[in-house]
Design a protein around this motif. Structure first.
Motif, PDB file in Angstrom:
ATOM      1  N   VAL A 178      43.214  65.897  46.604  1.00 41.02           N
ATOM      2  CA  VAL A 178      42.983  65.937  48.042  1.00 41.02           C
ATOM      3  C   VAL A 178      44.053  65.129  48.776  1.00 41.02           C
ATOM      4  CG1 VAL A 178      41.423  65.241  49.909  1.00 41.02           C
ATOM      5  CG2 VAL A 178      40.514  66.342  47.853  1.00 41.02           C
ATOM      6  N   LYS A 179      44.352  63.932  48.264  1.00 38.49           N
ATOM      7  CA  LYS A 179      45.383  63.105  48.883  1.00 38.49           C
ATOM      8  C   LYS A 179      46.718  63.838  48.947  1.00 38.49           C
ATOM      9  CE  LYS A 179      43.557  58.531  47.639  1.00 38.49           C
ATOM     10  NZ  LYS A 179      43.802  57.302  46.835  1.00 38.49           N
ATOM     11  N   THR A 180      47.033  64.570  47.885  1.00 38.22           N
ATOM     12  CA  THR A 180      48.282  65.327  47.861  1.00 38.22           C
ATOM     13  C   THR A 180      48.284  66.410  48.932  1.00 38.22           C
ATOM     14  OG1 THR A 180      48.576  64.945  45.489  1.00 38.22           O
ATOM     15  CG2 THR A 180      49.770  66.800  46.459  1.00 38.22           C
ATOM     16  N   HIS A 181      47.171  67.123  49.062  1.00 36.17           N
ATOM     17  CA  HIS A 181      47.084  68.169  50.087  1.00 36.17           C
ATOM     18  C   HIS A 181      47.166  67.575  51.493  1.00 36.17           C
ATOM     19  CE1 HIS A 181      46.476  71.383  47.313  1.00 36.17           C
ATOM     20  NE2 HIS A 181      45.270  71.005  46.917  1.00 36.17           N
ATOM     21  N   VAL A 182      46.508  66.437  51.692  1.00 33.62           N
ATOM     22  CA  VAL A 182      46.561  65.778  52.998  1.00 33.62           C
ATOM     23  C   VAL A 182      47.992  65.354  53.322  1.00 33.62           C
ATOM     24  CG1 VAL A 182      45.861  63.712  54.294  1.00 33.62           C
ATOM     25  CG2 VAL A 182      44.160  64.998  52.990  1.00 33.62           C
ATOM     26  N   SER A 183      48.656  64.755  52.366  1.00 29.91           N
ATOM     27  CA  SER A 183      50.039  64.307  52.563  1.00 29.91           C
ATOM     28  C   SER A 183      50.959  65.479  52.849  1.00 29.91           C
ATOM     29  CB  SER A 183      50.537  63.542  51.330  1.00 29.91           C
ATOM     30  OG  SER A 183      49.785  62.369  51.133  1.00 29.91           O
ATOM     31  N   ASN A 184      50.790  66.568  52.108  1.00 31.52           N
ATOM     32  CA  ASN A 184      51.632  67.744  52.315  1.00 31.52           C
ATOM     33  C   ASN A 184      51.407  68.353  53.701  1.00 31.52           C
ATOM     34  OD1 ASN A 184      52.687  67.483  49.754  1.00 31.52           O
ATOM     35  ND2 ASN A 184      51.369  69.033  48.837  1.00 31.52           N
ATOM     36  N   ALA A 185      50.127  68.443  54.097  1.00 32.46           N
ATOM     37  CA  ALA A 185      49.820  68.994  55.415  1.00 32.46           C
ATOM     38  C   ALA A 185      50.380  68.113  56.516  1.00 32.46           C
ATOM     39  CB  ALA A 185      48.307  69.158  55.572  1.00 32.46           C
ATOM     40  N   ALA A 186      50.255  66.794  56.344  1.00 36.67           N
ATOM     41  CA  ALA A 186      50.776  65.861  57.342  1.00 36.67           C
ATOM     42  C   ALA A 186      52.294  65.998  57.472  1.00 36.67           C
ATOM     43  CB  ALA A 186      50.400  64.428  56.970  1.00 36.67           C
ATOM     44  N   ALA A 187      52.968  66.129  56.342  1.00 34.04           N
ATOM     45  CA  ALA A 187      54.432  66.274  56.371  1.00 34.04           C
ATOM     46  C   ALA A 187      54.831  67.563  57.077  1.00 34.04           C
ATOM     47  CB  ALA A 187      54.983  66.245  54.954  1.00 34.04           C
ATOM     48  N   LYS A 188      54.130  68.634  56.789  1.00 36.85           N
ATOM     49  CA  LYS A 188      54.463  69.923  57.393  1.00 36.85           C
ATOM     50  C   LYS A 188      54.187  69.938  58.894  1.00 36.85           C
ATOM     51  CE  LYS A 188      53.691  72.681  53.202  1.00 36.85           C
ATOM     52  NZ  LYS A 188      52.865  73.739  52.568  1.00 36.85           N
ATOM     53  N   LEU A 189      53.149  69.220  59.313  1.00 34.77           N
ATOM     54  CA  LEU A 189      52.769  69.203  60.719  1.00 34.77           C
ATOM     55  C   LEU A 189      53.434  68.067  61.496  1.00 34.77           C
ATOM     56  CD1 LEU A 189      48.949  69.976  60.348  1.00 34.77           C
ATOM     57  CD2 LEU A 189      50.749  71.529  61.102  1.00 34.77           C
ATOM     58  N   GLY A 190      54.150  67.211  60.800  1.00 37.39           N
ATOM     59  CA  GLY A 190      54.810  66.093  61.474  1.00 37.39           C
ATOM     60  C   GLY A 190      53.839  65.041  61.955  1.00 37.39           C
ATOM     61  N   ALA A 191      52.697  64.896  61.258  1.00 36.25           N
ATOM     62  CA  ALA A 191      51.676  63.919  61.652  1.00 36.25           C
ATOM     63  C   ALA A 191      51.962  62.576  60.995  1.00 36.25           C
ATOM     64  CB  ALA A 191      50.285  64.413  61.254  1.00 36.25           C
ATOM     65  N   GLN A 192      51.927  61.510  61.777  1.00 37.33           N
ATOM     66  CA  GLN A 192      52.218  60.170  61.277  1.00 37.33           C
ATOM     67  C   GLN A 192      50.988  59.465  60.712  1.00 37.33           C
ATOM     68  OE1 GLN A 192      55.437  59.058  61.137  1.00 37.33           O
ATOM     69  NE2 GLN A 192      55.848  61.152  61.804  1.00 37.33           N
ATOM     70  N   ASN A 193      49.805  59.924  61.100  1.00 37.99           N
ATOM     71  CA  ASN A 193      48.582  59.307  60.595  1.00 37.99           C
ATOM     72  C   ASN A 193      47.460  60.338  60.624  1.00 37.99           C
ATOM     73  OD1 ASN A 193      47.384  59.289  63.290  1.00 37.99           O
ATOM     74  ND2 ASN A 193      48.730  57.542  63.714  1.00 37.99           N
ATOM     75  N   ARG A 194      46.288  59.914  60.202  1.00 38.32           N
ATOM     76  CA  ARG A 194      45.174  60.860  60.064  1.00 38.32           C
ATOM     77  C   ARG A 194      44.686  61.372  61.417  1.00 38.32           C
ATOM     78  NH1 ARG A 194      42.696  61.340  55.115  1.00 38.32           N
ATOM     79  NH2 ARG A 194      40.744  62.525  55.025  1.00 38.32           N
ATOM     80  N   VAL A 195      44.788  60.572  62.453  1.00 35.88           N
ATOM     81  CA  VAL A 195      44.379  61.029  63.786  1.00 35.88           C
ATOM     82  C   VAL A 195      45.289  62.157  64.251  1.00 35.88           C
ATOM     83  CG1 VAL A 195      44.115  60.387  66.201  1.00 35.88           C
ATOM     84  CG2 VAL A 195      43.349  58.826  64.425  1.00 35.88           C
ATOM     85  N   GLN A 196      46.592  61.954  64.139  1.00 34.88           N
ATOM     86  CA  GLN A 196      47.529  63.006  64.526  1.00 34.88           C
ATOM     87  C   GLN A 196      47.313  64.263  63.696  1.00 34.88           C
ATOM     88  OE1 GLN A 196      51.585  61.713  64.434  1.00 34.88           O
ATOM     89  NE2 GLN A 196      51.308  60.189  66.044  1.00 34.88           N
ATOM     90  N   LEU A 197      47.045  64.082  62.408  1.00 32.94           N
ATOM     91  CA  LEU A 197      46.794  65.227  61.544  1.00 32.94           C
ATOM     92  C   LEU A 197      45.558  65.989  62.010  1.00 32.94           C
ATOM     93  CD1 LEU A 197      47.487  66.859  59.025  1.00 32.94           C
ATOM     94  CD2 LEU A 197      46.113  65.246  57.684  1.00 32.94           C
ATOM     95  N   ALA A 198      44.514  65.273  62.380  1.00 28.76           N
ATOM     96  CA  ALA A 198      43.289  65.922  62.864  1.00 28.76           C
ATOM     97  C   ALA A 198      43.542  66.668  64.172  1.00 28.76           C
ATOM     98  CB  ALA A 198      42.183  64.888  63.048  1.00 28.76           C
ATOM     99  N   VAL A 199      44.326  66.072  65.060  1.00 28.06           N
ATOM    100  CA  VAL A 199      44.646  66.729  66.338  1.00 28.06           C
ATOM    101  C   VAL A 199      45.413  68.020  66.083  1.00 28.06           C
ATOM    102  CG1 VAL A 199      45.990  66.550  68.461  1.00 28.06           C
ATOM    103  CG2 VAL A 199      44.612  64.611  67.700  1.00 28.06           C
ATOM    104  N   HIS A 200      46.456  67.934  65.269  1.00 30.32           N
ATOM    105  CA  HIS A 200      47.246  69.126  64.967  1.00 30.32           C
ATOM    106  C   HIS A 200      46.392  70.176  64.243  1.00 30.32           C
ATOM    107  CE1 HIS A 200      50.558  66.998  66.472  1.00 30.32           C
ATOM    108  NE2 HIS A 200      51.038  66.489  65.357  1.00 30.32           N
ATOM    109  N   GLY A 201      45.525  69.700  63.361  1.00 28.78           N
ATOM    110  CA  GLY A 201      44.654  70.609  62.649  1.00 28.78           C
ATOM    111  C   GLY A 201      43.702  71.327  63.593  1.00 28.78           C
ATOM    112  N   TYR A 202      43.161  70.592  64.551  1.00 28.34           N
ATOM    113  CA  TYR A 202      42.261  71.189  65.533  1.00 28.34           C
ATOM    114  C   TYR A 202      42.980  72.296  66.303  1.00 28.34           C
ATOM    115  CZ  TYR A 202      39.112  71.613  69.536  1.00 28.34           C
ATOM    116  OH  TYR A 202      38.275  72.096  70.499  1.00 28.34           O
ATOM    117  N   GLN A 203      44.221  72.019  66.694  1.00 29.10           N
ATOM    118  CA  GLN A 203      45.002  72.995  67.439  1.00 29.10           C
ATOM    119  C   GLN A 203      45.313  74.231  66.585  1.00 29.10           C
ATOM    120  OE1 GLN A 203      48.198  70.368  68.352  1.00 29.10           O
ATOM    121  NE2 GLN A 203      47.321  69.701  70.286  1.00 29.10           N
ATOM    122  N   LEU A 204      45.590  73.998  65.319  1.00 28.00           N
ATOM    123  CA  LEU A 204      45.914  75.102  64.417  1.00 28.00           C
ATOM    124  C   LEU A 204      44.700  75.986  64.175  1.00 28.00           C
ATOM    125  CD1 LEU A 204      48.030  76.378  62.535  1.00 28.00           C
ATOM    126  CD2 LEU A 204      47.224  74.865  60.731  1.00 28.00           C
TER     127      LEU A 204
END
Length: 212
Positions: free
Chosen positions: A184-210
């Protein structure tokens, strides 16, 4: 090696309860206690704990200022805010000061211990309802959407991201998807890198938009 923790809270009973909770875990070691923000800053420099459990409402130097000073001193410690107050007037300043997590004091014992472990290894922790609020607020103020439009996420990364948006921890996601936590950590890290998210909040925001 055990995770070293500094407890900063102006209430002696709260500190005692947190110490008992932390020391019941074999991999967590409480190395000090602070009764106010100024003492927390001094002990952070002296003891170099891995994690500081930081109350926000303390006499003299409050938790937000103390967090800011700890971060400015480039301490190794990561600050996990643990407070009764979860309103925006406390949440946003604490995160802006550099807190790596924010939990309310009605958090369950197991969740708190898990949060300490996650913070210690570099994760970003928020109570699920706070994460949802941050995501909603970011969308309301018009966070950019184009960062997610053409990102080639794998099907599994999308599954994981959908649960990040819901506020689940890596452990909870692992249980829900029948995966290992490391996976799971690997998938989270990969998704964050692809979305340009610096932390989990940014990742959640980008994920919500996606996912919208």
């Amino acid at each position: 090696m055990a995770t070293s923790v500094l407890i900063a809270d102006d209430q002696r009973l709260v500190r005692a309860g947190l110490r008992m909770l932390c020391e019941a875990a074999d991999d967590i070691d409480v190395v000090g206690e602070a009764a106010d923000g100024a003492q927390a800053v001094r002990l952070a420099a002296e003891l170099q704990p891995d994690v500081i459990l930081m109350d926000l409402r303390m006499p003299g130097v409050d938790g937000v200022i103390a967090t800011s000073q700890v971060m400015a001193a480039r301490a190794v410690a990561k600050v996990l805010v643990l407070t009764t107050f979860d309103d925006d007037d406390h949440l946003y300043p604490a995160l802006a000061a550099g807190a790596a997590g924010f939990l309310v004091k009605d958090t369950g014992p197991a969740e708190l211990v898990g949060a300490i472990r996650r913070i210690a290894v570099g994760d970003f922790v928020l109570s699920p309802h706070l994460l949802q609020r941050l995501v909603s607020r970011a969308v309301e103020v018009g966070a950019p959407r184009d960062v997610t439009t053409a990102v080639p996420l794998t099907a599994r990364e999308r599954d994981v991201l959908r649960l990040v948006v819901q506020g689940l921890s890596n452990q909870d996601i692992a249980v829900a998807l029948h995966l290992g936590v490391t996976t799971v950590k690997t998938h989270v890290s990969n998704a964050a890198a692809k979305l340009g998210a610096q932390n989990r909040v940014q990742l959640a925001v980008h994920g919500y938009q996606l996912m919208a």
